[in-house]
Write a protein that holds these residues in place. Structure first.
Motif, mmCIF file in Angstrom:
data_model
loop_
_atom_site.group_PDB
_atom_site.id
_atom_site.type_symbol
_atom_site.label_atom_id
_atom_site.label_comp_id
_atom_site.label_asym_id
_atom_site.label_seq_id
_atom_site.Cartn_x
_atom_site.Cartn_y
_atom_site.Cartn_z
ATOM 1 N N SER A 41 -5.502 36.109 -47.430
ATOM 2 C CA SER A 41 -6.762 36.274 -48.149
ATOM 3 C C SER A 41 -7.850 36.787 -47.206
ATOM 4 N N ALA A 66 -13.769 35.986 -43.484
ATOM 5 C CA ALA A 66 -15.138 35.595 -43.800
ATOM 6 C C ALA A 66 -15.242 35.195 -45.262
ATOM 7 N N PRO A 67 -16.132 34.257 -45.606
ATOM 8 C CA PRO A 67 -16.336 33.891 -47.017
ATOM 9 C C PRO A 67 -16.751 35.107 -47.832
ATOM 10 N N GLU A 68 -16.362 35.131 -49.101
ATOM 11 C CA GLU A 68 -16.616 36.291 -49.937
ATOM 12 C C GLU A 68 -18.099 36.602 -50.091
ATOM 13 N N THR A 69 -18.944 35.592 -50.017
ATOM 14 C CA THR A 69 -20.385 35.802 -50.197
ATOM 15 C C THR A 69 -21.104 36.156 -48.901
ATOM 16 N N SER A 70 -20.381 36.198 -47.799
ATOM 17 C CA SER A 70 -21.023 36.432 -46.503
ATOM 18 C C SER A 70 -21.327 37.908 -46.276
ATOM 19 N N ASP A 107 -4.161 38.919 -52.768
ATOM 20 C CA ASP A 107 -4.274 38.922 -51.313
ATOM 21 C C ASP A 107 -3.855 40.270 -50.726
ATOM 22 N N GLN A 131 -6.197 34.529 -36.899
ATOM 23 C CA GLN A 131 -7.510 34.907 -37.418
ATOM 24 C C GLN A 131 -8.163 35.966 -36.536
ATOM 25 N N THR A 138 -10.702 35.809 -47.229
ATOM 26 C CA THR A 138 -11.564 34.678 -46.876
ATOM 27 C C THR A 138 -11.190 34.083 -45.524
ATOM 28 N N SER A 158 -18.183 39.757 -44.964
ATOM 29 C CA SER A 158 -17.260 40.169 -46.013
ATOM 30 C C SER A 158 -17.775 41.397 -46.750
#
Length: 296
Positions: A99, A104-108, A44, A162, A101, A111
């Motif tokens: 984190s 944002a999600p790691e696959t976005s 992190d 956030q 995440t 990100s």
């Protein structure tokens, strides 16, 4: 539980809940002997700030002095630790470990566009936010809000945290080209990985009879190379690093449990109570029993 004295320094950062991957720590130095903790790492990001004292923040093999009001961002998966070097009382040292995440999600796309360029920048192990630097003004305001929200946890604090972390990354990514860089060579990166593997072995097996050969084998290197790596990053030998960690763990157990001094010594890998007491007194300047006398 102090973030920098966990038994497995690589994995045991536990967030309050899986859906909100943020942990807040404060007043951790007061629980650590010498107001210092061992090197550790986690997957992190970390932000922290000196409040009242002067702190020596080590990231990799670089030492950064933080004066009261100075903050720091530590990139993920990097060896780091902190020690207070001046001040009459332990610094509160607010720390947030989070984190990517959360943003944002790691696959976005977000990100990949805004998180990964910072996370994967090997020449950006840390960013220092000096109180007197004009460009850091808004960042310190954001840190104030983040620390307050996580400490008080009122209202919609998760959304506020956030939002503030989003803004923090926005400011960093917009200034990415201007941020001071430390160009790490391939050899330096390889050395850090080796140190992490060996420390991971020490933190996992410290209670067992282990040798420098065992420690070196954890990184698949020779004993002489292991010695070189430890001296470069920790200014000590692998065996001294092992003994230091055993003593730090013993100090925590003396403070937090009612186990006998003899049992703690054995549980921390010392062959006898006399050897444990001698090493403890040499390292801390007082006998093991003094830890409990202070707590009465």
């Amino acid at each position: 539980m102090p973030v920098i004295v966990d038994q497995n320094m690589r994995e045991r950062i536990a967030h309050e809940a899986a859906f909100f991957p943020v942990s807040y720590f404060e007043n951790e130095l007061s629980e650590l002997p010498g107001w210092a903790g061992p090197l550790h790492w986690h997957p992190d990001f970390e932000i922290a700030r000196a409040e009242t004292g002067v702190l020596d923040y080590q990231v990799g093999k670089t030492h950064i002095l933080l004066n009261p009001g100075d903050g720091i961002f530590v990139n993920r998966n990097l060896l780091h630790g902190v020690k207070q070097v001046s001040g009459n009382v332990p610094d509160p040292l607010p720390i947030v470990v989070f984190s990517g995440t959360l943003i944002a999600p790691e696959t976005s796309t977000i990100s990949q566009k805004y998180i990964v360029p910072i996370a994967d920048c090997t020449s950006l192990p840390f960013i220092v936010f000096r109180r007197q630097d004009d460009w850091c003004g808004e960042i310190h305001d954001l840190m104030d809000e983040i620390f307050t929200c996580l400490k008080q946890q009122t209202g919609c604090y998760e959304l506020a945290v956030q939002r503030d972390l989003n803004r923090l990354f926005e400011l960093l990514i917009c200034r990415l080209d201007a941020l001071p860089k430390i160009q790490a060579t391939r050899v330096q990166l390889r050395t850090q990985v080796r140190v992490q593997k060996m420390l991971d072995y020490i933190y996992t097996h410290y209670a067992e009879p282990i040798t420098i050969a065992d420690i070196a084998q954890a990184a698949s290197i020779s004993r002489s190379e292991a010695a070189r790596c430890f001296h470069e990053y920790m200014d000590c030998s692998p065996v001294n690093a092992l003994i230091r960690y055993r003593l730090q763990t013993a100090h925590r157990l003396l403070h937090d449990t009612s186990l006998t001094v003899q049992q703690i010594g054995l549980d921390c890998g010392f062959g006898s109570a006399n050897y444990f007491s001698r090493k403890f007194r040499s390292f801390y300047g007082y006998p093991p029993g003094h830890v409990r006398d202070l707590g009465k």
